[in-house]
Design a protein around this motif. Structure first.
Motif, PDB file in Angstrom:
ATOM      1  N   GLY A 109       0.818  -1.216   0.000  1.00 13.96           N
ATOM      2  CA  GLY A 109       0.000   0.000   0.000  1.00 13.96           C
ATOM      3  C   GLY A 109       0.850   1.263   0.000  1.00 13.96           C
ATOM      4  O   GLY A 109       2.079   1.223  -0.133  1.00 13.96           O
ATOM      5  N   ILE A 114       1.597   3.820   2.341  1.00 18.34           N
ATOM      6  CA  ILE A 114       2.625   4.088   3.362  1.00 18.34           C
ATOM      7  C   ILE A 114       3.556   2.878   3.488  1.00 18.34           C
ATOM      8  O   ILE A 114       4.772   3.027   3.648  1.00 18.34           O
ATOM      9  CB  ILE A 114       1.968   4.437   4.721  1.00 18.34           C
ATOM     10  CG1 ILE A 114       0.973   5.594   4.563  1.00 18.34           C
ATOM     11  CG2 ILE A 114       3.032   4.815   5.749  1.00 18.34           C
ATOM     12  CD1 ILE A 114       0.103   5.865   5.787  1.00 18.34           C
ATOM     13  N   GLY A 115       2.975   1.672   3.366  1.00 15.42           N
ATOM     14  CA  GLY A 115       3.773   0.450   3.486  1.00 15.42           C
ATOM     15  C   GLY A 115       4.880   0.380   2.447  1.00 15.42           C
ATOM     16  O   GLY A 115       6.031   0.039   2.766  1.00 15.42           O
ATOM     17  N   PHE A 173       3.437  -8.642   3.086  1.00 15.99           N
ATOM     18  CA  PHE A 173       2.247  -9.500   3.120  1.00 15.99           C
ATOM     19  C   PHE A 173       1.062  -8.603   2.784  1.00 15.99           C
ATOM     20  O   PHE A 173       0.803  -7.625   3.472  1.00 15.99           O
ATOM     21  CB  PHE A 173       2.093 -10.095   4.529  1.00 15.99           C
ATOM     22  CG  PHE A 173       0.947 -11.057   4.689  1.00 15.99           C
ATOM     23  CD1 PHE A 173       1.142 -12.429   4.556  1.00 15.99           C
ATOM     24  CD2 PHE A 173      -0.332 -10.596   4.996  1.00 15.99           C
ATOM     25  CE1 PHE A 173       0.089 -13.324   4.719  1.00 15.99           C
ATOM     26  CE2 PHE A 173      -1.375 -11.484   5.158  1.00 15.99           C
ATOM     27  CZ  PHE A 173      -1.174 -12.851   5.024  1.00 15.99           C
ATOM     28  N   ASN A 212      -6.350  -3.120  -1.805  1.00 13.52           N
ATOM     29  CA  ASN A 212      -6.247  -1.693  -2.138  1.00 13.52           C
ATOM     30  C   ASN A 212      -4.843  -1.361  -2.663  1.00 13.52           C
ATOM     31  O   ASN A 212      -4.284  -0.322  -2.347  1.00 13.52           O
ATOM     32  CB  ASN A 212      -6.578  -0.824  -0.919  1.00 13.52           C
ATOM     33  CG  ASN A 212      -6.865   0.613  -1.324  1.00 13.52           C
ATOM     34  OD1 ASN A 212      -7.453   0.867  -2.377  1.00 13.52           O
ATOM     35  ND2 ASN A 212      -6.441   1.562  -0.506  1.00 13.52           N
ATOM     36  N   ARG A 246      -6.735 -11.857   8.006  1.00 18.79           N
ATOM     37  CA  ARG A 246      -7.767 -12.537   8.802  1.00 18.79           C
ATOM     38  C   ARG A 246      -7.604 -14.046   8.773  1.00 18.79           C
ATOM     39  O   ARG A 246      -8.293 -14.756   9.505  1.00 18.79           O
ATOM     40  CB  ARG A 246      -9.160 -12.155   8.277  1.00 18.79           C
ATOM     41  CG  ARG A 246      -9.514 -10.711   8.529  1.00 18.79           C
ATOM     42  CD  ARG A 246     -10.730 -10.303   7.734  1.00 18.79           C
ATOM     43  NE  ARG A 246     -10.456 -10.302   6.292  1.00 18.79           N
ATOM     44  CZ  ARG A 246     -11.341  -9.996   5.357  1.00 18.79           C
ATOM     45  NH1 ARG A 246     -12.576  -9.666   5.696  1.00 18.79           N
ATOM     46  NH2 ARG A 246     -11.011 -10.009   4.083  1.00 18.79           N
ATOM     47  N   ALA A 255      -1.743  -3.221   7.210  1.00 22.87           N
ATOM     48  CA  ALA A 255      -2.888  -3.754   6.457  1.00 22.87           C
ATOM     49  C   ALA A 255      -4.196  -3.360   7.127  1.00 22.87           C
ATOM     50  O   ALA A 255      -4.351  -3.481   8.344  1.00 22.87           O
ATOM     51  CB  ALA A 255      -2.789  -5.277   6.355  1.00 22.87           C
ATOM     52  N   GLY A 256      -5.121  -2.891   6.308  1.00 24.55           N
ATOM     53  CA  GLY A 256      -6.425  -2.521   6.851  1.00 24.55           C
ATOM     54  C   GLY A 256      -7.186  -1.690   5.835  1.00 24.55           C
ATOM     55  O   GLY A 256      -6.660  -1.338   4.773  1.00 24.55           O
ATOM     56  N   LEU A 257      -8.423  -1.423   6.169  1.00 21.03           N
ATOM     57  CA  LEU A 257      -9.275  -0.576   5.325  1.00 21.03           C
ATOM     58  C   LEU A 257      -9.278   0.829   5.928  1.00 21.03           C
ATOM     59  O   LEU A 257      -9.250   0.972   7.155  1.00 21.03           O
ATOM     60  CB  LEU A 257     -10.702  -1.145   5.275  1.00 21.03           C
ATOM     61  CG  LEU A 257     -10.803  -2.606   4.817  1.00 21.03           C
ATOM     62  CD1 LEU A 257     -12.256  -3.085   4.851  1.00 21.03           C
ATOM     63  CD2 LEU A 257     -10.226  -2.784   3.404  1.00 21.03           C
ATOM     64  N   VAL A 293     -11.893  -6.609   9.151  1.00 20.27           N
ATOM     65  CA  VAL A 293     -10.523  -6.496   8.626  1.00 20.27           C
ATOM     66  C   VAL A 293      -9.609  -5.828   9.660  1.00 20.27           C
ATOM     67  O   VAL A 293      -8.531  -6.332   9.973  1.00 20.27           O
ATOM     68  CB  VAL A 293     -10.508  -5.709   7.293  1.00 20.27           C
ATOM     69  CG1 VAL A 293      -9.067  -5.489   6.832  1.00 20.27           C
ATOM     70  CG2 VAL A 293     -11.310  -6.443   6.228  1.00 20.27           C
ATOM     71  N   SER A 341      -1.619   3.637  13.715  1.00 24.31           N
ATOM     72  CA  SER A 341      -2.796   4.294  14.260  1.00 24.31           C
ATOM     73  C   SER A 341      -2.933   5.660  13.599  1.00 24.31           C
ATOM     74  O   SER A 341      -2.296   5.925  12.564  1.00 24.31           O
ATOM     75  CB  SER A 341      -2.699   4.385  15.780  1.00 24.31           C
ATOM     76  OG  SER A 341      -3.935   4.826  16.305  1.00 24.31           O
ATOM     77  N   LYS A 345      -9.403   1.984  14.992  1.00 22.39           N
ATOM     78  CA  LYS A 345      -8.042   2.365  15.427  1.00 22.39           C
ATOM     79  C   LYS A 345      -7.981   2.424  16.948  1.00 22.39           C
ATOM     80  O   LYS A 345      -7.024   1.941  17.564  1.00 22.39           O
ATOM     81  CB  LYS A 345      -7.653   3.720  14.821  1.00 22.39           C
ATOM     82  CG  LYS A 345      -7.486   3.699  13.313  1.00 22.39           C
ATOM     83  CD  LYS A 345      -6.304   2.848  12.896  1.00 22.39           C
ATOM     84  CE  LYS A 345      -6.202   2.638  11.417  1.00 22.39           C
ATOM     85  NZ  LYS A 345      -5.296   1.584  11.000  1.00 22.39           N
ATOM     86  N   TYR A 391      -0.453   8.662  13.059  1.00 23.97           N
ATOM     87  CA  TYR A 391      -0.084   9.498  11.915  1.00 23.97           C
ATOM     88  C   TYR A 391      -1.014  10.691  11.831  1.00 23.97           C
ATOM     89  O   TYR A 391      -2.211  10.554  12.060  1.00 23.97           O
ATOM     90  CB  TYR A 391      -0.239   8.759  10.584  1.00 23.97           C
ATOM     91  CG  TYR A 391       0.334   7.382  10.481  1.00 23.97           C
ATOM     92  CD1 TYR A 391       1.400   6.956  11.262  1.00 23.97           C
ATOM     93  CD2 TYR A 391      -0.202   6.488   9.555  1.00 23.97           C
ATOM     94  CE1 TYR A 391       1.916   5.681  11.117  1.00 23.97           C
ATOM     95  CE2 TYR A 391       0.307   5.218   9.407  1.00 23.97           C
ATOM     96  CZ  TYR A 391       1.359   4.810  10.198  1.00 23.97           C
ATOM     97  OH  TYR A 391       1.843   3.545  10.051  1.00 23.97           O
ATOM     98  N   PHE A 392      -0.452  11.804  11.394  1.00 30.78           N
ATOM     99  CA  PHE A 392      -1.305  12.936  11.059  1.00 30.78           C
ATOM    100  C   PHE A 392      -1.692  12.784   9.573  1.00 30.78           C
ATOM    101  O   PHE A 392      -2.221  11.735   9.233  1.00 30.78           O
ATOM    102  CB  PHE A 392      -0.636  14.246  11.523  1.00 30.78           C
ATOM    103  CG  PHE A 392      -0.849  14.363  13.035  1.00 30.78           C
ATOM    104  CD1 PHE A 392      -0.199  13.498  13.920  1.00 30.78           C
ATOM    105  CD2 PHE A 392      -1.778  15.234  13.551  1.00 30.78           C
ATOM    106  CE1 PHE A 392      -0.468  13.517  15.295  1.00 30.78           C
ATOM    107  CE2 PHE A 392      -2.046  15.283  14.917  1.00 30.78           C
ATOM    108  CZ  PHE A 392      -1.395  14.426  15.778  1.00 30.78           C
ATOM    109  N   PRO A 435      -0.653  11.941   6.021  1.00 34.18           N
ATOM    110  CA  PRO A 435       0.432  11.568   5.105  1.00 34.18           C
ATOM    111  C   PRO A 435       0.124  12.014   3.672  1.00 34.18           C
ATOM    112  O   PRO A 435      -0.978  11.768   3.171  1.00 34.18           O
ATOM    113  CB  PRO A 435       0.460  10.037   5.172  1.00 34.18           C
ATOM    114  CG  PRO A 435      -0.438   9.650   6.305  1.00 34.18           C
ATOM    115  CD  PRO A 435      -1.399  10.764   6.494  1.00 34.18           C
TER     116      PRO A 435
END
Ligand code: NAD
Ligand code: UFG
Length: 339
Positions: A11, A13-14, A31, A36, A61, A82-84, A100, A124, A154, A178-179, A181
């Motif tokens: 993603g 930021i990842g 992973f 997305n 999951r 990872a997340g929505l 998720v 977070s 979160k 994070y504020f 990004p």
């Protein structure tokens, strides 16, 4: 050097964080289930790093899919992106978001526990502070019930991870708030590639700039701020990625719970952002005023002193760097990653 599992590493930021991990000598493993993200990002990461980064396709999951990575590698720590993340979608699909984001994080922590991996860094958000009572926000500012399911996931994962650490003090839990990004890698090879019409300001600006969208609607110009538009703490994604590397070193060395704001400490209004972006592209970016957007907080920016004092990390990119790099990415990839 330590081997680090990066969930959601394909993603926005990842992917930037994976590059900074490689630069710092870590061995990241990505992973991701591409819900997305696009597989093309992996080749771009390879191009920037000069080598490929191991990748596993899987869903956080699914216990067995995560466990397979831990069976194949000795994982020293996990950075969990990872997340929505779409606020509006979370209101329409709350169960999917809790499944998720919260259940997925629970499964991940279970797998880590079962394989003896104790070092966990969580993405977070400043959203856990809700409508701030005062700015700048410190890590001691109150965490509030969120006004949307996304935000609440979160808050819930922050509590779940802290409660696990109380039960198992050998865990090292780092919560990074994070504020906002923005921006992209300076190569222009990787950046933010939202699906559909962007919800967030910066990708909307970049898509107007390249002609994919006609005009930015500024949501509200009657807020109690100097120019009437909302104020945020925009942080360059590469600064954020470097912040993860600093937090990782600290996390690997210190059991306990560690909470940091990752922001610049500067608040900019929406109109400031439009001006900065217009400067970057050398012409006035089309914009108009529109009604307020439900759920927006008036002003939100960080006091980043704790991360500076304890991690030795500060954001170094300017607003001009953020707009230049965001535009450079979008110009080079007008339709994002093409697969
Ligand atoms: P992103 O959507 O670009 O990255 C998330 C990645 O997770 C994607 O590659 C997606 O394919 C993957 N993913 C989603 N569900 C998955 C699942 N079930 N199993 C495996 N992979 C899955 O988002 P981002 O902007 O890079 O955000 C990363 C993290 O930071 C998220 O947790 C987000 O909530 C958090 N965050 C983001 C912002 C922001 O403004 N971008 C702000 C605060 C916090
Ligand atoms: N904005 C516009 N027009 C747009 C998009 C945004 O005027 O088309 C304004 C918003 O009203 C807000 C500012 O630009 O004042 C920033 O909006 P973003 O959507 O870019 O960012 P937010 O601060 O709303 O969102 C961030 C994170 C979310 C998180 C949320 C919680 O991106 O992940 O904070 O407050 F959930």
């Amino acid at each position: 050097m330590a081997t680090i599992l990066v969930t959601g590493g394909a993603g926005y930021i990842g992917s930037h964080t994976v590059i900074e991990l490689v630069k710092a000598g870590y061995e990241p493993i990505i992973f991701d289930n591409f819900s997305n993200a696009k597989p093309a990002v992996l080749a771009r990461i390879k191009q920037i790093c000069g080598r490929s980064v191991p990748f596993y396709a899987g869903d956080i999951r699914v216990y067995e899919q995560l466990a397979q990575v831990f069976k194949n590698h000795k994982i020293d720590g996990v950075i969990h992106f990872a997340g929505l993340k779409a606020v509006g979608e979370s209101v329409k699909k709350p169960l999917e978001y809790y499944d998720v984001n919260v259940n997925g994080s629970r499964v991940l922590l279970q797998v880590m526990s079962d394989f003896g991996c104790k070092n966990f860094i969580f993405s977070s958000s400043a959203t856990v502070y809700g409508e701030p009572d005062a700015v700048p926000l410190t890590e001691d500012s109150p965490v509030k019930r969120a006004n949307c399911p996304y935000g609440q996931t979160k808050v819930d994962v922050e509590y779940m991870a802290q409660e696990l650490q109380i039960a198992h003090p050998e865990f090292s839990i780092t919560l990074l708030r994070y504020f906002n990004p923005v921006g992209a890698h300076e190569s222009g090879l990787i950046g933010e590639d939202p699906r559909g019409i962007p919800n967030n300001l910066m990708p909307y600006l970049t898509q107007v700039a390249v002609g994919r969208l006609e005009c930015l609607s500024i949501f509200g110009n009657d807020y109690p701020t100097p120019d009437g538009t909302c104020i945020r703490d925009y942080i360059h994604v590469v600064d954020l990625a470097v912040g993860h590397v600093a937090a990782l070193k600290h996390c690997l060395d210190n059991a306990g719970v560690h909470i940091y704001n990752l922001g610049t400490g500067n608040g900019y209004s929406v109109l400031d952002m439009v001006k900065a972006f217009s400067k970057a592209i050398g012409r006035e970016l089309p914009h108009k005023f529109a009604p307020r957007r439900a759920g927006d907080v008036v002003s939100c920016y960080a006091d980043p002193a704790k991360a500076k004092n304890e991690l030795g990390w500060v954001a170094t990119h300017t607003l001009d760097d953020m707009t230049r790099d965001a535009y450079n990415w979008q110009k080079n990839n007008p339709n994002g990653y093409e697969d």
